[in-house]
Structures are given as structure tokens and as C-alpha cells.
Scaffold this active site. Structure first.
Site, PDB file in Angstrom:
ATOM      1  N   CYS A 147       0.802  -1.256  -0.094  1.00 40.43           N
ATOM      2  CA  CYS A 147      -0.027  -0.050  -0.070  1.00 40.43           C
ATOM      3  C   CYS A 147       0.865   1.302  -0.109  1.00 40.43           C
ATOM      4  CB  CYS A 147      -0.988   0.149   1.250  1.00 40.43           C
ATOM      5  SG  CYS A 147      -1.920  -1.361   1.489  1.00 40.43           S
ATOM      6  N   HIS A 174      -1.309   5.988   1.814  1.00 39.78           N
ATOM      7  CA  HIS A 174      -1.180   4.916   2.937  1.00 39.78           C
ATOM      8  C   HIS A 174      -1.583   5.580   3.999  1.00 39.78           C
ATOM      9  CE1 HIS A 174      -0.184   1.286   4.864  1.00 39.78           C
ATOM     10  NE2 HIS A 174       0.839   1.753   5.375  1.00 39.78           N
TER      11      HIS A 174
HETATM   12 CA   LIG Z   1      -3.238  -1.909  -0.486  1.00 35.54          CA
END
Ligand SMILES: [Ca+2]
Ligand SMILES: [Ca+2]
Length: 490
Positions: A85, A141
Site C-alpha cells: 500500500c 497509505h
Molecule cells: Ca493495498
């Protein structure tokens, strides 16, 4: 390999600057000068190719995604810059490769990394071009957004500029930690029957986006981001979504092969320890976990449908670009893995689709190798906003939107950790790890990457050509960020 033109960075910058001239939208329109298009930017977390768009698993049910895809162009050979991510999203939001920034893992800091911190992040880019910039949910993120970025570039954020995901509070869980309390993130199951999707963080994000679009008071041009968290673990959704996938009908992944790792170099295991599959199998949870992923994907599909329908019913419909992406793929047991963090197709392949009024034609697909890094320069090109100088390393996909067969780069690169690279062309996947060990797969007859051809001398020239795609600069690991402790579930 098909001989295609490779675009050097200086040439790319020149092309991008050229492409940022007057856009198709920059013309007189009902007396309004230089009317720029709005952007609806939809992110989905951990969604692999298990949907009707990419056809990675026939069990998936995603009618809304399929319908959206039929309105524009789907890039069927799109890959993440990094299969995690944090670095994937940092690359999307900065347009900078992980190998250039040194941002490789989730704990790589964004704002303590001077290369990324000094970049013009995508929301800042639009804000600097007089866009109204708003968003909700997981776009960056979480660590980066909540503790580091804190809404940089956004005029408004829901729920706030220091909290990207809406609260999980109010959800009631039926599941009892299926792995026996082993890990709260490795959890899945239906919500209790009295809980609707409106109580789910993703329901809240979608409802916020819907109200913005239908409220009719957005200042134009706008950039509106909606970040959907599922099907990232833990996989919670209302019971009705689980009911669509009866457990007795669930099939194990077609790409799973016992002993598949026998011909794979040991280096892959160093990237991320992954004991989940063993635990999932030993507790009889393989099919329930797949059911939960499919159920959560079906919920996401409904929510995407809700947002897109809101746009279609709004006054912005004719002048809004839609871009939808997922940040990386996901293994459901293939190659002995449960999760992401690999350089194989299961973890690098992503969803990337665009609906661009006046540019894309309905029902197009494009199999050229492209990357999520390409989103930023493509948005700059389509909106006619000059991109930041000497920053963007991706390519302008509007070339392929106009002609999906246009001459293009031979391959695209995914990075995971310092000097570990996965390179994907139209036909092959080549992987080289920091220790020099290699893998090579031929997708014409090996969709699941079962047979490693790297040691076969017949493919020496193929490997040589793939190696040419590797970055010439490998930035050492950037600083990592210490995530503050948080309580509560999940
Ligand atoms: Ca992800
Ligand atoms: Ca194998």
C-alpha cells in the site's frame, strides 16, 4: 519480444510538457473560458484481478465495475510500482519510482524522505492549478496520510485531514477471529444482521462522495478522491454479500500449484515472511477467507456503482474524468502466499480503468504494459495542466486511449525492496532479486507463472531485453517511520 519504442526520461519529460498544451477541454464552452475537466479519482485497496474486468476468477460478481469499464478503457496489463500500500500510493501520488525515491515498504516515510517531501503531490498539483481538491477514505497509505501528510493539498477531507478512514465504530461483528485470535488483521466474516453498509467505513466514504456529487455545490473544476478500503483485510461486509457466495460453491484458486516454489530462487522469501496460508489451511479457513474476499469485493462493487451513478445523475457528468485503480494485487494461496508483497503477477497486476469524455470510446481494452505511475502524467495531460518539472517518471496514457495499439514501452517495472524488480512485457514476466537470482515466465502458455524459464539458455536474449528495462539508479532504503500505537479494533 515485440520491438517497441522505449521512451527515455528526457524524451518523456519533453513529451509530457508538449502534451500539457491546450487540452481538448481548454476551449470556449457556453461562454466559459478554458473550462477544465473535473476528476473523480476512485481508489480500491488490495483488489486483485478477481472481477469481471480482468477476469481473474469466474466466481467474482462485479456488475458495476464491469459496467463502468464498458463505458471507457481498461488497461488489462497494468501493474503497480510496488506491491504494498505505502510505496505503491507514494509512487502514484508523487509520480516518482520507488527506485528513485528509496520508498520501498509500508514503513518507508513519505515526508521524511527528502525526494518525496520536496515533490508536488498529486492533490497539491491540482490545488496549484486552481482545482478544488477534496477526498475521503484511503487515498494515501494510512500512516502517511494520518501522521505525516495530514491532508497536504486537500481543501477538504472526510472524515478529517488527520484521519483518512472513517470510523469502524458502530460496526457489530459476527465473526470470532477465524484464525483463533491469531491476528486481528487476519479476520473475516459477516456483520451482524442489524448493521447496514452505511455503518461500514467504506459505506461512509461512498456516501460522502455521493452527497458531494449530488449536492451540486462543488466548486469547479474539482478533484474528488474516494478511497475504498475493502477488500483489504480484515474482510467485513453485511451478511447479504456473503450469501451471494455460498461456502459449498467456493473454489480454491485456479493458480494454486503444490510445490510451485520448487523452481523459484530462495530470495523471494526474504522480501516478506508470510505464514498466513499455512495457518489458514490448518484451521480450515481457506474457502471461508476466499468467500470473504469475494463478498467484500461485491460490496465494493456496489459502492463504486453508487458513486458512479451519483456522478451520472449530477450536473458534472459530461465534464468529469473518471479514473479507478487498485494499489496492487493479492495472492490467495498461489505460490504458497496469502497476501501481497511479491513480484509475481498475482501481486503486481492491478485494475486501471478510465472514462474520459471526448477521449475514450466505450468498450476499449489495451494490453500494453502500463503502470500506476502513469496516472499522474496522464491526468496532467488530460486536464491541460503543466506537470511539475523533472518529477514525473510515468507515461501519458492518453496516447493509448486514442489508439490502444499505439507504439509503446516494451515493458513496465514493479519494485519491492532495494534492487528487487519484476518486469512485465506483453508476453513475459522477468524477476531479478538483489542477489542476482532470476525468474522468467512466458504468459502465452503459463498464465499462473508455474514454470520458471530463467535457467533455460533458449531465453537468454529475452532476459537480456527485459534487463534493459531496469532502472539505472537504485536509491538506498529511505528512512522508515515509527507508527504511533493505536488501540481498538481492527
Ligand atoms: Ca493495498
Ligand atoms: Ca513453479
Amino acid at each position: 519480444m515485440k520491438a517497441t519504442r522505449r521512451i527515455s526520461i528526457p524524451l518523456l519529460l519533453a513529451l509530457t510538457v508538449f502534451a500539457a498544451g491546450p487540452s481538448i477541454y481548454a476551449q470556449e464552452d457556453d461562454g466559459q473560458k478554458n473550462r477544465k475537466p473535473n476528476v473523480l479519482f476512485i481508489a480500491i485497496d488490495d483488489l486483485n484481478d478477481w472481477n469481471g474486468i480482468l477476469k481473474g476468477n469466474p466466481q467474482a460478481q462485479t456488475p458495476h465495475l464491469d459496467r463502468l469499464a464498458s463505458k471507457g478503457i481498461v488497461f488489462t496489463n497494468a501493474h503497480c510500482a510496488a506491491p504494498a500500500c505505502g510505496p505503491s500510493r507514494s509512487a502514484i501520488m508523487s509520480g516518482i519510482r520507488p527506485s528513485t525515491s528509496g520508498n520501498y515498504i509500508n514503513k518507508s516515510s513519505l515526508t521524511h524522505n527528502p525526494i518525496l517531501n520536496d515533490s508536488v503531490l498529486l492533490p497539491e498539483f491540482f490545488q496549484g492549478n486552481d482545482y478544488f481538491v477534496c477526498g475521503a477514505g484511503k487515498l494515501f497509505h494510512g500512516y502517511h496520510f494520518n501522521y505525516e501528510v495530514k491532508g497536504r493539498g486537500f481543501d477538504e477531507y472526510y472524515p478529517s485531514k488527520t484521519q483518512d478512514l472513517p470510523s469502524w465504530e458502530g460496526l457489530k461483528f459476527s465473526s470470532k477471529l477465524p484464525l483463533g485470535g491469531w491476528s486481528r488483521t487476519a479476520d473475516w466474516g459477516p456483520l451482524r444482521s442489524d448493521v447496514t453498509v452505511d455503518a461500514h467505513p467504506d459505506g461512509k466514504t461512498a456516501n460522502w462522495a455521493t452527497s458531494q456529487l449530488l449536492g451540486g455545490e462543488l466548486k469547479e473544476p474539482f478533484f474528488l478522491g474516494a478511497g475504498i478500503f475493502q477488500p483489504h483485510l480484515p474482510n467485513y461486509a453485511p451478511q447479504k454479500y456473503f450469501d451471494r457466495f455460498p461456502l459449498e460453491d467456493i473454489k480454491l484458486p485456479e493458480g494454486y500449484l503444490e510445490n510451485d516454489l520448487d523452481d523459484v530462487p530462495a530470495a523471494h522469501a526474504k522480501m516478506a515472511h508470510n505464514p498466513w496460508l499455512t495457518r489458514i489451511r490448518s484451521t480450515g479457513q481457506w474457502k471461508p477467507a476466499i468467500q470473504a474476499y469475494l463478498a467484500c469485493t461485491a460490496m465494493v462493487d456496489d459502492l463504486v456503482g453508487q458513486i458512479v451513478e451519483a456522478l451520472e445523475n449530477s450536473k458534472y457528468a459530461e465534464n468529469t474524468i473518471i479514473v479507478l485503480w487498485s494499489d496492487h494485487g493479492f495472492h490467495h494461496g498461489e505460490k504458497g502466499r496469502w497476501g501481497k508483497y511479491s513480484l509475481w503477477e498475482r501481486a503486481t497486476r492491478v485494475n486501471l480503468l478510465w472514462v474520459v469524455p471526448g477521449v475514450t470510446q466505450p468498450g476499449l481494452t489495451c494490453g500494453r504494459p502500463v503502470n500506476l505511475l502513469d496516472i499522474y502524467p496522464t491526468l496532467a495531460s488530460l486536464t491541460g495542466c503543466a506537470p511539475p518539472k523533472n518529477q514525473l517518471e510515468g507515461n501519458d496514457l492518453s496516447i493509448l486511449m486514442k489508439d490502444p495499439e499505439a507504439d509503446w514501452n516494451a515493458a513496465t517495472v514493479t519494485t519491492f525492496g532495494y534492487k528487487n524488480y519484476g518486469v512485465r512485457s506483453e508476453r513475459y514476466r522477468y524477476i531479478v532479486y538483489a542477489d542476482g537470482s532470476e525468474e522468467l515466465y512466458d504468459h502465452t502458455n503459463d498464465r499462473w507463472e508455474w514454470q520458471n524459464l530463467a535457467k533455460n539458455p533458449k531465453f537468454a536474449e529475452v532476459k537480456k531485453a527485459m534487463r534493459k528495462e531496469l532502472p539505472s539508479h537504485h536509491e538506498p532504503n529511505g528512512v522508515t517511520y515509527q507508527v504511533p500505537k493505536r488501540g481498538g479494533r481492527p
